[in-house]
Scaffold this motif. Structure first.
Motif, PDB file in Angstrom:
ATOM      1  N   CYS A 122      -7.103 -69.843 -89.709  1.00  0.00           N
ATOM      2  CA  CYS A 122      -6.919 -69.316 -91.068  1.00  0.00           C
ATOM      3  C   CYS A 122      -5.571 -68.627 -91.219  1.00  0.00           C
ATOM      4  CB  CYS A 122      -8.059 -68.374 -91.453  1.00  0.00           C
ATOM      5  SG  CYS A 122      -8.345 -67.043 -90.290  1.00  0.00           S
ATOM      6  N   LYS A 151      -2.003 -59.917 -95.768  1.00  0.00           N
ATOM      7  CA  LYS A 151      -1.181 -60.729 -96.668  1.00  0.00           C
ATOM      8  C   LYS A 151       0.305 -60.546 -96.380  1.00  0.00           C
ATOM      9  CE  LYS A 151      -4.696 -60.562-100.233  1.00  0.00           C
ATOM     10  NZ  LYS A 151      -5.349 -61.800-100.312  1.00  0.00           N
ATOM     11  N   GLU A 189      -5.229 -62.983 -94.687  1.00  0.00           N
ATOM     12  CA  GLU A 189      -4.221 -63.609 -93.829  1.00  0.00           C
ATOM     13  C   GLU A 189      -2.930 -63.836 -94.601  1.00  0.00           C
ATOM     14  OE1 GLU A 189      -4.403 -63.964 -90.712  1.00  0.00           O
ATOM     15  OE2 GLU A 189      -6.527 -63.902 -90.285  1.00  0.00           O
ATOM     16  N   CYS A 226     -10.028 -62.644 -92.404  1.00  0.00           N
ATOM     17  CA  CYS A 226      -9.618 -63.961 -92.904  1.00  0.00           C
ATOM     18  C   CYS A 226      -9.206 -63.927 -94.377  1.00  0.00           C
ATOM     19  CB  CYS A 226     -10.731 -64.984 -92.710  1.00  0.00           C
ATOM     20  SG  CYS A 226     -11.175 -65.215 -90.975  1.00  0.00           S
ATOM     21  N   HIS A 227      -9.818 -63.061 -95.154  1.00  0.00           N
ATOM     22  CA  HIS A 227      -9.501 -62.963 -96.573  1.00  0.00           C
ATOM     23  C   HIS A 227      -8.118 -62.387 -96.837  1.00  0.00           C
ATOM     24  CE1 HIS A 227     -11.028 -59.030 -95.423  1.00  0.00           C
ATOM     25  NE2 HIS A 227     -10.355 -58.531 -96.445  1.00  0.00           N
ATOM     26  N   SER A 253      -2.801 -71.393 -91.343  1.00  0.00           N
ATOM     27  CA  SER A 253      -2.806 -72.106 -92.627  1.00  0.00           C
ATOM     28  C   SER A 253      -2.315 -71.226 -93.772  1.00  0.00           C
ATOM     29  CB  SER A 253      -4.210 -72.639 -92.938  1.00  0.00           C
ATOM     30  OG  SER A 253      -5.098 -71.571 -93.186  1.00  0.00           O
ATOM     31  N   SER A 254      -2.314 -69.914 -93.574  1.00  0.00           N
ATOM     32  CA  SER A 254      -1.837 -68.986 -94.603  1.00  0.00           C
ATOM     33  C   SER A 254      -0.374 -68.596 -94.429  1.00  0.00           C
ATOM     34  CB  SER A 254      -2.683 -67.716 -94.584  1.00  0.00           C
ATOM     35  OG  SER A 254      -4.011 -68.013 -94.918  1.00  0.00           O
ATOM     36  N   LYS A 281       3.221 -62.196 -95.714  1.00  0.00           N
ATOM     37  CA  LYS A 281       4.020 -63.418 -95.762  1.00  0.00           C
ATOM     38  C   LYS A 281       5.403 -63.088 -95.199  1.00  0.00           C
ATOM     39  CE  LYS A 281       1.031 -65.944 -98.116  1.00  0.00           C
ATOM     40  NZ  LYS A 281       0.473 -67.176 -97.666  1.00  0.00           N
TER      41      LYS A 281
END
Length: 130
Positions: free
Chosen positions: A42, A98, A81, A78-79, A45-46, A100
């Motif tokens: 996860c 989150k 990532e 996971c929510h 993929s994020s 990024k």
């Protein structure tokens, strides 16, 4: 890229050694800060791979050598990532969500260099570490 000599290979190694040392998996000692990047399915993929690479590149560019970047498995959020955990000696662990690649610079400037967590990204502070 085709390497034509041992000397050319040595030059390539030297050019990338600073990034390799940031991804050291040895024991944390002294004033080393750990940056753990959740690299389960996860997370990847994020965008966790890009996040990890951005941490390594920016830390190397700024020649910050008291940090090691460690890819880990599932961190359990996971929510949120990609997830990143910062463990600094003498401070409580901080879990970010989150994260990024475009948020890495802010974490390095405020938390790694300045010692203050980036509140807008914090998921959890002061939890039990395994």
């Amino acid at each position: 890229m085709k390497v034509k000599s041992l000397e050319e290979l040595r030059k390539i190694r030297e050019a990338h050694q600073d990034k390799v040392s940031l991804r050291d998996y040895g024991e944390v000692t002294g004033d080393k800060i750990e940056i753990l990047i959740g690299m389960a399915t996860c997370g990847i993929s994020s965008g966790a791979r890009e996040t990890l690479n951005t941490f390594v590149e920016e830390l190397a560019k700024e020649k910050i050598d008291n940090v090691r970047v460690v890819p880990v498995g599932c961190i359990g959020y996971c929510h949120s990532e990609p997830t990143v955990q910062v463990n600094a000696p003498g401070h409580k662990p901080v879990l970010y969500g989150k994260v990024k690649a475009n948020k890495v610079h802010e974490i390095i400037e405020k938390h790694i260099k300045g010692g203050t967590p980036v509140e807008s990204l914090v998921l959890h502070i002061d939890f039990e570490r395994a």
